[in-house]
Design an enzyme around this catalytic site. Structure first.
Site: not given
Ligand code: RB5
Length: 154
Positions: A70, A103
């Site tokens: 993400c 670990h």
């Molecule tokens: C999206 O903008 C962002 O919040 C997501 O990709 C992530 O970083 C959340 O933890």
């Protein structure tokens, strides 16, 4: 050689695509759970779909490992570790990835597309995939993780 499931939200999409190319070149069988563009999608939903597929594909036997991206790598890591069979690590360096294998027998690697550049992410992935679990005294501790996940409900 395990299969690799890749999944990302919009913040991790570009990194996921780069890792897909990198791993495909190395001969890994890839399951790409999306997303497939930079259109916004919610990381909890993406992670939930990915984890259900990982479970179906045998993550607990080691047949498959997950790589989740993400923007920061944090959201997918939090979401992944809600699943009792997940041992997800967030890594921005090779050392953390290696220790997490030795670990903690991590089975999911989480990285941030806004945090880790693709070449470094590829190095982290390569190290993580190649490193074995030390077992021995670490096995009962890893077993305890599952016990915690199954017994604590508050
Ligand atoms: C999206 O903008 C962002 O919040 C997501 O990709 C992530 O970083 C959340 O933890």
């Amino acid at each position: 050689m395990p299969s690799i499931l890749l999944a990302a939200d919009h913040g991790g999409f570009t990194l996921k695509e780069a890792l897909k190319e990198h791993l495909t070149q190395q001969g890994f069988e890839i399951i790409d759970m999306g997303c497939h563009s930079t259109d916004a999608v919610d990381y909890p939903a993406v992670t939930q779909s990915a984890l259900l597929r990982l479970h179906a594909e045998g993550i607990e036997s080691g047949a498959i490992k997950g790589i989740l991206c993400c923007g920061s790598g944090v959201g997918v890591c939090i979401a992944a570790n809600r699943f009792v069979f997940a041992r997800a690590v967030w890594a921005n360096d090779v050392s953390t990835a290696l220790w997490s294998r030795r670990h903690n027998d991590t089975n999911i690697l989480c990285m941030g597309g806004r945090v880790t550049a693709a070449p470094r992410a590829a190095e982290i992935v390569d190290a993580w995939l190649a490193e074995p679990f030390d077992g021995d005294r670490h096995q009962p501790r890893v077993d305890e993780l599952s016990a915690v996940g199954q017994t604590v409900r508050c």
